[in-house]
Design an enzyme around this catalytic site. Structure first.
Site, short mmCIF file in Angstrom:
data_model
loop_
_atom_site.label_atom_id
_atom_site.label_comp_id
_atom_site.label_asym_id
_atom_site.label_seq_id
_atom_site.Cartn_x
_atom_site.Cartn_y
_atom_site.Cartn_z
CD1 TRP A 123 40.31 -37.44 96.44
CD2 TRP A 123 39.39 -38.77 95.28
NE1 TRP A 123 39.96 -38.63 97.01
CE2 TRP A 123 39.00 -39.57 95.83
CE3 TRP A 123 38.50 -39.47 93.99
CZ2 TRP A 123 38.48 -40.42 97.13
CZ3 TRP A 123 37.67 -40.41 94.37
CH2 TRP A 123 37.45 -41.30 95.99
CD GLU A 152 27.91 -36.55 111.16
OE1 GLU A 152 27.88 -37.40 110.43
OE2 GLU A 152 28.60 -35.92 110.88
CD GLU A 173 35.04 -37.68 108.46
OE1 GLU A 173 34.87 -38.47 106.42
OE2 GLU A 173 33.83 -37.43 108.94
CB CYS A 218 38.84 -33.76 89.54
SG CYS A 218 39.64 -35.45 89.21
CE LYS A 225 32.36 -35.94 110.41
NZ LYS A 225 30.74 -35.41 110.06
CE LYS A 227 33.06 -30.22 102.71
NZ LYS A 227 32.51 -30.35 104.23
CG HIS A 263 21.03 -58.80 120.14
ND1 HIS A 263 20.69 -59.68 120.77
CD2 HIS A 263 21.05 -57.19 120.97
CE1 HIS A 263 19.82 -59.17 122.38
NE2 HIS A 263 19.21 -58.14 121.97
CG ASN A 278 36.70 -32.65 87.34
OD1 ASN A 278 38.03 -32.88 87.25
ND2 ASN A 278 35.85 -31.15 87.96
N GLY A 279 35.79 -36.48 86.54
CA GLY A 279 34.27 -37.37 86.13
C GLY A 279 35.22 -38.71 85.61
NE ARG A 286 35.43 -29.29 94.33
CZ ARG A 286 34.09 -29.00 94.47
NH1 ARG A 286 33.50 -28.09 93.96
NH2 ARG A 286 33.26 -30.05 93.38
C1 F6R Z 1 31.29 -36.28 106.24
C2 F6R Z 1 31.07 -36.42 105.26
C3 F6R Z 1 30.21 -37.23 103.89
C4 F6R Z 1 29.55 -36.25 103.18
C5 F6R Z 1 28.97 -37.37 101.94
C6 F6R Z 1 27.77 -36.68 101.52
O1 F6R Z 1 31.94 -36.45 107.24
O2 F6R Z 1 31.14 -35.02 104.47
O3 F6R Z 1 30.08 -38.36 104.59
O4 F6R Z 1 27.90 -36.44 104.04
O5 F6R Z 1 30.11 -37.50 100.85
O6 F6R Z 1 27.92 -35.52 100.36
P1 F6R Z 1 26.63 -34.19 100.81
O7 F6R Z 1 26.46 -34.28 101.46
O8 F6R Z 1 27.87 -33.32 99.42
O9 F6R Z 1 26.12 -35.57 99.65
#
Ligand code: F6R
Length: 605
Positions: free
Chosen positions: A74, A478, A485, A2, A482, A600, A501, A99-100, A27
């Site tokens: 959000w 990773e 998501e 948010c 990617k 984000k 396995h 927010n929160g 975000r």
């Molecule tokens: C995936 C991604 C998330 C963040 C995770 C932690 O692309 O960006 O998995 O890595 O939400 O976020 P931070 O690094 O801000 O603690």
């Protein structure tokens, strides 16, 4: 997640409030709204579309005001509907954005219902609105102070009241809030970026602070109600950083920024000096016997890669845990362990809570690897290493990840040097590898056209497997994250030795199997695993490097990385996986920078 903006001015501030939301859009949000004070009380416009639609609505309606608040939401409590969108009203007298998460909202709601308050939304925020309303006796600041004393959980709020023109009151605990000092006008925001350009002078509120902004002043009280001063920092406008330039999406721009971001993160002078982590780092590093790395998502995968580096270079036992798991399990604390938190934002609620949990267990040596100098996490740790990725707008992390890897490699070599496990010749070699990384990355980025050709095929798939071994297993994880998501293709990653396995049962002609295959000590083992896939008709897409000796054939396509990069190879190998996910998502037409359901900065549990 948010976003909050608030402003008090002598001009119409609706364009500022809406532009602020536009800058916070990255975000992640699913509804938005803006409220201003009118003669009859607060008025609002809310929507479940994009901020651009909110902007169009406010312009069409000539929606104007000199005191106001705005919000991107959000959804946590209650679906993303208009009724649940902020600003939330209480009795048409006050409006609030929040927010929160308020943990005790149910008991507060019951108590407020008993007093006759009616609820028009399913949000926990409406509880705060009515609570402030119930405590209001002509002084909004005092009412907010009274209300926040009753809240359990995390909040940043901004409130306006019909009887207090030219006033916005804010408060924070657990979620960030900054005050922007203008000339004859003042601002509140969850991130300075939102109002940068209107002012470049900001104060970061501390836990428990309540503040009031008016036309000519700012008043702040600490959690005990005492008047407080918070340092005012000059923060440069970020306008340029959010420009897209020649790129289609921020994610693409950020992938291509990696040579610069990594170059900026590598210290110009001695890159393996303990003092890079803080003045007393050497003393701390000498006293530890293990590391405990805590992080979430992509940052957790950076931690997993670091485990390989730290155990092999520095010979120090390293555990890596998902922050949201660690914080709730019974663990055996080791006061001689260095707790390392890794986070792009420095605001991730689970990682911060895991850090505080470790501290509460007596683990006092802590280090944050973080991209945001002003974040809550950086304030909480004894040592810090700041990455210089620059602002990352795309929800899917790219340049933040590779700069975290650089920071963690530097940590591994620094610890190894202090413990006498790194010779001068090795140190010089590591330094050379680091300095050449930006150029090596440019070579990898030049592979984009070949990767686009693969993306055509991936865009038609619904599943994918990713394989790696050793240092490159976290990179496979990773790569799978990617892809899922941003393209919404189901993807899973395995250390290649695990295939037989279980997951081998999934391998058919329809299953693309992406393999990260640099020429390291495990290459021959990996080649055997690849044969297991080919024998079952699976289609291999292999990222090999110059020396891997794997060639394209029936059922196997190879993209050759320009050079073999030794211990730093994970930093190069993740880049084609980022590009594959990006171009696959583009071909599937998804909202690459704002994938569905994601945010984000994950500032709630
Ligand atoms: C995936 C991604 C998330 C963040 C995770 C932690 O692309 O960006 O998995 O890595 O939400 O976020 P931070 O690094 O801000 O603690």
């Amino acid at each position: 997640m948010c976003g909050i903006v608030g402003a008090v001015a002598q001009r119409n501030i609706v364009p500022v409030l809406v532009e602020g939301l536009r800058r916070l859009e990255y975000r992640g949000y699913d509804s938005c709204g803006v409220a201003v004070l009118g003669a009859e009380g607060p008025r609002r416009v809310r929507g479940t579309e994009r901020v651009a639609d909110l902007d169009a609505q406010t312009q069409e309606m000539h929606f104007e005001g000199v005191t106001g608040i705005s919000h991107t939401r959000w959804a946590t409590h209650g679906a993303p509907t208009i009724d649940n969108a902020h600003p939330i009203f209480s009795n048409n007298a006050l409006a609030i954005v929040h927010n929160g998460i308020i943990e005790n909202y149910e008991s507060l709601r019951d108590a407020l219902r008993a007093k006759g308050y009616q609820f028009a939304s399913q949000t926990d925020t409406e509880v705060i609105a009515h609570l402030i309303h119930s405590l209001y006796r002509g002084d909004l600041f005092a009412a907010v102070q009274g209300a926040v004393r009753e809240l359990h959980g995390a909040y940043a709020i901004a409130v306006i009241h019909k009887d207090q023109p030219h006033t916005v009151v804010g408060a924070r605990a657990g979620s960030p809030l900054v005050v922007g000092y203008g000339k004859g006008e003042n601002f509140l925001a969850s991130d300075a970026l939102a109002v940068a350009g209107n002012t470049d002078r900001f104060a970061y509120l501390e836990e428990g602070d309540v503040c009031e902004i008016t036309l000519d002043g700012v008043r702040i009280a600490d959690r005990d109600g005492h008047a407080a001063q918070r340092a005012v920092h000059a923060v440069q406008a970020y306008g340029g950083a959010v420009e897209l330039g020649p790129y289609r999406h921020y994610m693409q721009k950020e992938i291509f920024e990696q040579p610069r971001a990594i170059g900026d993160t590598i210290p110009a002078a001695d890159p393996f000096g303990a003092d890079l982590f803080g003045a007393n780092a050497r003393e701390v590093f000498d006293g530890i016997d293990s590391l405990l790395i805590l992080a979430c998502g992509t940052s957790y995968y950076a931690g997993l890669t670091a485990k390989y580096w730290i155990e092999s270079i520095a010979k120090i036992r390293t555990d890596v845990e998902i922050a949201s798991e660690y914080r709730y399990r019974d663990s055996v604390p080791n006061p001689r362990s260095l707790v390392v938190t890794i986070s792009q934002s420095g605001e991730t609620a689970d990682t911060i809570a895991a850090l505080k949990h470790a501290q509460s267990l007596g683990m006092k040596h802590t280090l944050a690897v973080c991209n945001v100098a002003t974040s809550a996490m950086v304030q909480l740790t004894e040592l810090k290493f700041l990455t210089h990725a620059g602002r990352e707008i795309g929800v899917a992390s790219t340049k933040a990840f590779t700069t975290q890897l650089v920071a963690l490699f530097i940590l591994a070599v620094t610890l190894g040097k202090l413990r006498g496990h790194v010779s001068d010749a090795q140190e010089a070699e590591y330094q050379k590898l680091l300095r050449h990384l930006p150029a090596a990355l440019n070579g990898v980025l030049a592979l984009e056209p070949q990767i686009i050709a693969w993306a055509d095929e991936f865009a038609r798939k619904e599943n994918a497997l990713f394989l790696g071994r050793g240092l490159h297993y976290p990179i496979a994880l990773e790569g799978a994250l990617k892809l899922k998501e941003i393209s919404y293709i189901h993807a899973e990653a395995y250390p290649a030795g695990e295939l037989k396995h279980g997951p081998l049962a999934l391998v058919t002609e329809a299953m693309p199997v992406v393999t990260v295959a640099p020429n390291d000590a495990l290459l021959e083992k990996l080649k055997s695993n690849m044969q297991e896939v080919r024998a079952r008709g699976g289609k291999l897409y292999v990222f090999a490097d110059a020396d891997s000796h794997i060639v394209s054939d029936d059922g196997i396509q190879v993209i050759r990385m320009p050079e073999h990069y030794g211990l730093l190879s994970p930093i190069l190998h993740v880049v084609p996986l980022q590009l594959l996910a990006y171009h696959t998502a583009c071909k599937r037409g998804t909202d690459v920078d704002k994938p569905r359901n994601l945010a984000k900065s994950v500032t709630v549990e």
